[in-house]
Design an enzyme around this catalytic site. Structure first.
Site, mmCIF file in Angstrom:
data_model
loop_
_atom_site.group_PDB
_atom_site.id
_atom_site.type_symbol
_atom_site.label_atom_id
_atom_site.label_comp_id
_atom_site.label_asym_id
_atom_site.label_seq_id
_atom_site.Cartn_x
_atom_site.Cartn_y
_atom_site.Cartn_z
ATOM 1 N N SER A 43 7.397 16.220 -25.616
ATOM 2 C CA SER A 43 7.299 15.019 -24.976
ATOM 3 C C SER A 43 8.529 14.820 -24.015
ATOM 4 O O SER A 43 8.413 14.115 -23.029
ATOM 5 C CB SER A 43 6.699 13.799 -25.606
ATOM 6 O OG SER A 43 8.154 13.227 -26.145
ATOM 7 N N LYS A 90 12.535 8.917 -26.500
ATOM 8 C CA LYS A 90 12.095 8.604 -25.000
ATOM 9 C C LYS A 90 13.230 8.008 -24.271
ATOM 10 O O LYS A 90 14.100 7.743 -24.704
ATOM 11 C CB LYS A 90 10.787 7.501 -25.046
ATOM 12 C CG LYS A 90 9.828 7.789 -26.021
ATOM 13 C CD LYS A 90 8.690 8.955 -25.579
ATOM 14 C CE LYS A 90 7.713 9.409 -26.557
ATOM 15 N NZ LYS A 90 7.374 10.851 -26.431
#
Ligand SMILES: [Zn+2]
Length: 439
Positions: A74, A118
Site C-alpha cells: 500500500s 501511511k
C-alpha cells in the site's frame, strides 16, 4: 500503556538512586572499603547493568525506537513489501505529526496488533476533500506527488470532510490498493492511535536511508527532468473519445461544481461511417511515428479504442507523464453538411484553471493549425477560445485541441479517411510542433 511506562521508569530510578546514597555515606565514615562495601558496590554495578539492559531491551523498543516490517504494497513506490523500517516513537511525544510524515498507527486501537503504515495528508481541524485525483485542503489544491498512480476512489472524502481536533487523514502512496482514511473501516486516525514516525529504512541495504531524504530525492529528480532542456521534448497525444462513451460525470476543472460527461460519444463520418474515435486514433498513431522520427518522445494516452479513460484522467496522465505539451486530436461535426474546415481550440487567459497556460497554448494551437492546413489543403477556420473543455482545464502543460475537419461534410469525411491524407495530417501537425519548440 502510559501507566506502565511510569512504573518502569520509577523502578529504574529507585534502583539507581538508593545505592548511590549509601555509597557516599560509606565514604565519609571509612577510607578503606570493607568486604561488605565491596559486595555492595559489586551489587550496585550489577544493578546499573540490569537497568541499562532493561532500558535497551524493554524501554527503547517500546517507547523510543522500534523495527517494523512493511507488510503489503500500500505504500509503493515509497516503501516495498517486507522493507525493514525504524520507527521513531519519541518525537511525537514532543511535537505533532507533520503533513507528509510516514506514520505507523493502530487503526483498530492498540489492543489489536494490526498496524498500518501511511502518509499524513490532512491535519487536525482541516477540511479535506478528494475530487478525482486532486486533494483539497480547506478548499485549496494540495501540491504533492507521492501517489504512485492516479486516485480513482475518494471514499468518505468525496464530500468535504472536517477533521476533529486530534484527527489525521492518511493515505497510502499506492492509492489504488491502499486501505486508508478514505475508507470507513479506517477513517481519520486519532492521535492516540499513532505509534510513531517511520524514519529510516534499514533493509534492504541498497535502499538504506532516511525516508524523508528519499522522498526529496525523488522530487528533485522529477524537477530536473522537467528543467532539462537538452533532453528530447515530450509530447502527450490524446486520440479523443473511445469505442463507448461514458455518460457518468466529472468536474470540468479542478474544484469545479460544474460537471460534464466523462467521455462524449463523438461524431461519425456521414459518408465513410467511420466513428470519430477511430480516425482520431489512426491519425494520433501516425503523428506519434512522425514525431519519434524527428527525435521527440511521445506519450500516447490511448493506443486502443476499447478503453474507458475520462477526459480528466487523460489530462492527468499527460500531466504525470512529464510531457512538455498536450495535443488532443478530434474531428468535428455539424448539423449542416456544408460546414467544413479545421480549427484549434485553446483556453483563454480568463480560464480559472489554465489561464496561465493560455499564451503558450495559443502559440501551440496557431503553429499546429497553420502547418496542418498548409500540408493537407484543408481550410482553416481559425483558433477558437474554449474554457468549457474538461480535458483542457485539467491540463498542467500547454494544451491544444485540433479539430481536423468535419465528419459531417461528405467530401471532407472521405478525404480525411485516406491514408495519404492522414500522413499529411501527421506531418503538418509535427511541423507545427517543430515550430513551437523552435526546431
Ligand atoms: Zn471529438
Amino acid at each position: 500503556m502510559m501507566e506502565q511506562n511510569q512504573d518502569q521508569t520509577n523502578e529504574v530510578e529507585q534502583e539507581e538512586n538508593c545505592p548511590v546514597e549509601e555509597n557516599t555515606q560509606d565514604k565519609d565514615n571509612t577510607k578503606k572499603p570493607s568486604r561488605a562495601q565491596r559486595i555492595r558496590s559489586a551489587i550496585f554495578e550489577l544493578l546499573v547493568y540490569v537497568a541499562i539492559i532493561v532500558v535497551c531491551v524493554m524501554v527503547v523498543p517500546r517507547y523510543v525506537i522500534q523495527r517494523t516490517i512493511v507488510d503489503g504494497t500500500s505504500m509503493e513506490a515509497t516503501l516495498q513489501d517486507q522493507d525493514n523500517l525504524l520507527v521513531d516513537k519519541l518525537s511525537y511525544r514532543f511535537s505533532d505529526p507533520k503533513r507528509f510524515d510516514v506514520i505507523v498507527f493502530y487503526p483498530y486501537g492498540r489492543e489489536n496488533e494490526d498496524y498500518y503504515i501511511k502518509r499524513v495528508i490532512g491535519l487536525p481541524g482541516e477540511t479535506i476533500q478528494i475530487v478525482g485525483d486532486t486533494i483539497y485542503i480547506d478548499g485549496k489544491v494540495l501540491k504533492e506527488s507521492y501517489g504512485k498512480d492516479a486516485m480513482t476512489e475518494s471514499g468518505i472524502a468525496s464530500e468535504p470532510l472536517k477533521l476533529g481536533k486530534d484527527e489525521y487523514f492518511v493515505l497510502g502512496d499506492n492509492r489504488e490498493v491502499s486501505e486508508d482514511s478514505r475508507y470507513e473501516e479506517v477513517g481519520p486516525v486519532s492521535r492516540d492511535k499513532i505509534e510513531g514516525r517511520a524514519v529510516l529504512r534499514i533493509y534492504p541495504l541498497n535502499k538504506f536511508g532516511t525516508l524523508r531524504s528519499q522522498g526529496n530525492k525523488a522530487k528533485a529528480a522529477e524537477r530536473s527532468s522537467d528543467a532539462d532542456t537538452d533532453d528530447a521534448k515530450v509530447v502527450a497525444i490524446d486520440a479523443g473519445h473511445q469505442s463507448r462513451g461514458n455518460s457518468s460525470t466529472e468536474p470540468v476543472g479542478p474544484g469545479s461544481s460544474v460537471r460534464k460527461a466523462k467521455v462524449a460519444g463523438g461524431a461519425t463520418g456521414v459518408s465513410s461511417h467511420v466513428p470519430e474515435y477511430k480516425i482520431n486514433l489512426s491519425v494520433a498513431k501516425k503523428l506519434r511515428k512522425e514525431l519519434e522520427l524527428r527525435g521527440y518522445k511521445v506519450v500516447m494516452i490511448r493506443t486502443k479504442n476499447n478503453v474507458n479513460i475520462s477526459n480528466k484522467q487523460r489530462a492527468q496522465i499527460a500531466n504525470k507523464s512529464g510531457a512538455d505539451i498536450y495535443v488532443r486530436i478530434h474531428a468535428d461535426s455539424s448539423a449542416s453538411s456544408s460546414v467544413r474546415g479545421a480549427s484549434a481550440l485553446y483556453p483563454s487567459t480568463k480560464n480559472r484553471y489554465v489561464g496561465k497556460l493560455s499564451a503558450k497554448s495559443k502559440k501551440l494551437s496557431q503553429y499546429m493549425l497553420n502547418s496542418y492546413c498548409k500540408k493537407t489543403g484543408i481550410r482553416s477556420r481559425g483558433l477558437s477560445l474554449r474554457d468549457d473543455l474538461t480535458g483542457t482545464n485539467w491540463s498542467k502543460i500547454p494544451v491544444t485541441l485540433i479539430e481536423m475537419g468535419f465528419l459531417s461534410n461528405p467530401t471532407e469525411d472521405r478525404y480525411m479517411q485516406k491514408k495519404s491524407t492522414q500522413n499529411k495530417m501527421a506531418k503538418g501537425m509535427a511541423d507545427g510542433i517543430d515550430k513551437y519548440f523552435n526546431r
